[in-house]
Design a protein around this motif. Structure first.
Motif, PDB file in Angstrom:
ATOM      1  N   SER A  22       0.726  -1.229  -0.019  1.00  0.00           N
ATOM      2  CA  SER A  22       0.055   0.047   0.110  1.00  0.00           C
ATOM      3  C   SER A  22       0.883   1.293   0.069  1.00  0.00           C
ATOM      4  O   SER A  22       0.612   2.239  -0.605  1.00  0.00           O
ATOM      5  CB  SER A  22      -0.836   0.106   1.196  1.00  0.00           C
ATOM      6  N   ARG A  25      -3.096   4.318  -6.650  1.00  0.00           N
ATOM      7  CA  ARG A  25      -3.865   3.585  -5.492  1.00  0.00           C
ATOM      8  C   ARG A  25      -4.977   3.971  -5.790  1.00  0.00           C
ATOM      9  O   ARG A  25      -6.172   2.802  -6.046  1.00  0.00           O
ATOM     10  CB  ARG A  25      -3.571   4.053  -4.051  1.00  0.00           C
ATOM     11  N   ARG A  26      -5.729   5.055  -6.446  1.00  0.00           N
ATOM     12  CA  ARG A  26      -6.961   5.219  -6.771  1.00  0.00           C
ATOM     13  C   ARG A  26      -7.185   4.441  -7.907  1.00  0.00           C
ATOM     14  O   ARG A  26      -8.557   3.719  -7.823  1.00  0.00           O
ATOM     15  CB  ARG A  26      -6.997   6.792  -7.209  1.00  0.00           C
ATOM     16  N   LEU A  43      -8.090   1.009  -6.709  1.00  0.00           N
ATOM     17  CA  LEU A  43      -9.280   0.821  -5.842  1.00  0.00           C
ATOM     18  C   LEU A  43     -10.623   1.000  -6.746  1.00  0.00           C
ATOM     19  O   LEU A  43     -11.332   0.176  -6.728  1.00  0.00           O
ATOM     20  CB  LEU A  43      -9.451   2.093  -4.765  1.00  0.00           C
ATOM     21  N   THR A  88     -11.019  -2.373  -8.422  1.00  0.00           N
ATOM     22  CA  THR A  88     -11.364  -3.463  -7.599  1.00  0.00           C
ATOM     23  C   THR A  88     -12.824  -3.258  -7.266  1.00  0.00           C
ATOM     24  O   THR A  88     -13.387  -4.218  -7.546  1.00  0.00           O
ATOM     25  CB  THR A  88     -10.675  -3.317  -6.164  1.00  0.00           C
ATOM     26  N   LEU A 116     -14.988  -2.696  -0.365  1.00  0.00           N
ATOM     27  CA  LEU A 116     -13.738  -2.298  -1.416  1.00  0.00           C
ATOM     28  C   LEU A 116     -12.770  -2.197  -0.587  1.00  0.00           C
ATOM     29  O   LEU A 116     -11.623  -2.826  -1.074  1.00  0.00           O
ATOM     30  CB  LEU A 116     -13.947  -0.916  -1.773  1.00  0.00           C
ATOM     31  N   ALA A 117     -12.818  -1.854   0.847  1.00  0.00           N
ATOM     32  CA  ALA A 117     -11.437  -1.959   1.480  1.00  0.00           C
ATOM     33  C   ALA A 117     -10.795  -3.560   1.764  1.00  0.00           C
ATOM     34  O   ALA A 117      -9.604  -3.739   1.431  1.00  0.00           O
ATOM     35  CB  ALA A 117     -11.482  -1.323   2.833  1.00  0.00           C
ATOM     36  N   ALA A 150      -9.634  -4.925  -1.666  1.00  0.00           N
ATOM     37  CA  ALA A 150      -8.394  -4.562  -2.136  1.00  0.00           C
ATOM     38  C   ALA A 150      -7.194  -4.488  -1.076  1.00  0.00           C
ATOM     39  O   ALA A 150      -6.134  -4.473  -1.528  1.00  0.00           O
ATOM     40  CB  ALA A 150      -8.678  -2.815  -2.271  1.00  0.00           C
ATOM     41  N   VAL A 206      -9.386   3.967   1.812  1.00  0.00           N
ATOM     42  CA  VAL A 206     -10.607   4.186   0.773  1.00  0.00           C
ATOM     43  C   VAL A 206     -11.400   5.402   1.239  1.00  0.00           C
ATOM     44  O   VAL A 206     -11.857   6.202   0.473  1.00  0.00           O
ATOM     45  CB  VAL A 206     -11.530   2.955   1.101  1.00  0.00           C
TER      46      VAL A 206
END
Length: 204
Positions: free
Chosen positions: A5, A13-14, A17, A20, A38-39, A42, A49
């Motif tokens: 991460s 990262r965006r 996410l 995902t 989502l968290a 991912a 998030v």
């Protein structure tokens, strides 16, 4: 030791996410997508998030915009590869319009989840304007209409496209029927003879 991460940039990262989130919607529908799910999917903490999207509507809006970006990119690419004729340009535009429903089922799911959201209404208007501009630019070489007159005809054709899409969603038409109908409407809105409009919208 740095974790996965911390090695990703904020933009990367965006993107991860959103990728995902798209998989979650594809597998479970929009109801299955929350900041928590989502968290977990991912493999990141919830604060990460929340930092990117703030709320579930914020996440859905970001995902909707991502889908639109992909759609516009695909549409522009298809137009670049199309034969430079009015009929083929109209067919590619028509196919691109209905591809939202046929090639991206997540689009309808996310759109339904955002129904009534005021920010969604603004985004939809921006998307409509963007596709109208794309359509007008693609058709301009085939028309002697003024830019303003041509764009207005594109607005009218897209209004008809929405009605055709409703019939498609109700199972009253096939995708092929929808594409053919919209293609005919687009071509019919431009004079392929002298290139002049039957009303006062042609160039001098």
């Amino acid at each position: 030791m740095a974790t996965a991460s911390t090695r990703l940039s904020r933009q990367a990262r965006r993107e991860q996410l959103l990728d995902t989130a798209l998989r979650i919607v594809r597998a479970q529908g929009a109801d299955g997508l929350t900041l928590l799910t989502l968290a977990e999917a991912a493999g990141v903490s919830r604060p990460i998030v929340y930092d990117h999207f703030g709320t579930r509507p914020g996440l859905l809006l970001a995902l909707y915009q991502r889908l639109d970006e992909r759609h516009r990119t695909a549409s522009a690419q298809a137009l670049r590869e199309a034969e430079p004729t009015l009929g083929e340009t109209a067919r590619v535009l028509s196919t691109a319009y209905f591809a939202c429903s046929t090639d991206m089922p997540e689009w309808n799911a996310v759109s339904a989840a955002l129904k009534g959201n005021p920010e969604m209404e603004v985004i939809e208007r921006e998307m409509f304007d963007s596709f109208t501009d794309l359509m007008a630019a693609a058709l301009l070489p085939h028309s002697d209409l003024t830019t303003e007159a041509l764009r207005l005809r594109c607005v009218g054709a897209l209004g008809a496209a929405e009605a055709i899409a409703a019939e498609l969603n109700r199972g009253r038409a096939t995708v092929a029927d929808a594409v053919a109908a919209l293609t005919d409407l687009i071509v019919g809105g431009i004079d392929t003879g002298t290139g002049r409009s039957a009303i006062d919208g042609s160039r001098p």
